[in-house]
Design a protein around this motif. Structure first.
Motif: not given
Length: 313
Positions: A59-67, A146-149, A154-158, A238-240
């Protein structure tokens, strides 16, 4: 100066090698939950699938969270490596200023968020046949949370790993600014080679990824800190992820719109690199009074005089 902040802490070469290995280990550990869930969902069939097909198993939301969890664990690894291997504070890994300037983070975030929304709307109205409305209230609300948190993690890690930890480490040992700028930008962009977008759009899209690495690196060196890069990167992703998705992108989501056009890339991928990014750098340079570009991008990195005097004493 930002790179010279590393001189204030333990900065032996072996520490950066070990720290980098620890960060890589952290990212690998962060991938375990995603790998386990994908395997449990798809069984042995996932072994022969391409990345874009594997992502459709969940499911897309679960996939995104785990990624995104992968990068969150990586961020923790970067912070722990800096703290315990180098004795370095989060503040000095972020900026050369006395404290983190959150105003810079929010300025860059707002600037890029507004620009991304405007450009997306222009393309939507100019090419309506390329999009379908994908909006579903409940899945979108979950996606937003999910995205806001997770996206900022993710971006801060990079940013902390490439423009922070590696840029400071390479700068200390090379004694200049241009080498860490080139290495971190090329490696950052190069790692995107494994994104499904590259498979669909061709290697020319790598110009965009590497160019974005240079943009973020220039921003960091000119402003003597990560704040603008942190805001820029978070807003971009985030916006994307909230606005547009496609079946061939790295982040598939319950976004507002879905791009159904045939994925292609030509000279248009150079527009951000040679038009939009220079314009953004100009705006930031005017706002924050950037000067002496030659020295800040190509000059030497030297140990602060105060540290030299204390060592001599």
């Amino acid at each position: 100066m930002y790179i010279a902040e590393a001189f204030k802490y333990r900065h032996e070469f072996w520490r950066y090698i070990l720290g980098t290995l620890l960060v890589i280990a952290g990212v690998i550990i962060g991938q375990i939950p995603l790998a386990v869930v994908i395997f449990l969902s798809g069984g042995m069939e996932v072994m022969g699938m391409e990345e874009s097909q594997i992502m459709q198993v969940l499911e897309p939301n679960l996939n995104l969270f785990l990624m995104l969890l992968t990068f969150a664990v990586g961020l923790v690894a970067v912070i722990l490596a800096a703290k315990y291997l180098h004795g370095q504070s989060l503040r000095s890994l972020t900026t050369s200023r006395k404290k983190i300037d959150w105003g810079r983070v929010f300025f860059a975030f707002g600037l890029v968020a507004v620009l991304t929304v405007l450009l997306s709307l222009v393309d939507y109205y100019a090419n309506p046949e390329d999009y379908v409305v994908n909006f579903k209230p409940v899945p979108f609300l979950i996606l937003t949370l999910i995205a806001i948190v997770m996206i900022p993690l993710q971006t801060s890690f990079e940013e902390y790993f490439f423009r922070g930890y590696l840029m400071q480490g390479i700068g200390v040992f090379s004694g200049n600014r241009w080498l860490p700028l080139i290495i971190t930008s090329v490696v950052f962009g190069g790692l995107h080679f494994f994104n499904p977008e590259v498979t669909q759009m061709g290697n020319i899209i790598m110009t965009y990824y590497i160019g974005t690495g240079f943009m973020l690196g220039i921003m960091t060196l000119m402003d003597d800190g990560l704040e603008l890069a942190l805001g820029f990167h978070a807003a971009n992703n985030l916006v994307a992820v909230l606005l547009v998705t496609a079946e061939w992108t790295a982040f598939q989501s319950h976004s507002i719109l879905k791009d159904i056009s045939e994925p292609t890339a030509g000279w248009d991928v150079l527009v951000p690199i040679f038009i939009i990014y220079p314009a953004l750098l100009y705006i930031m340079a005017r706002k924050y009074g950037w000067k002496d570009w030659k020295h800040k991008l190509f000059g030497k990195v030297e140990k602060p005089e105060t540290l030299k005097l204390s060592e001599e004493a």
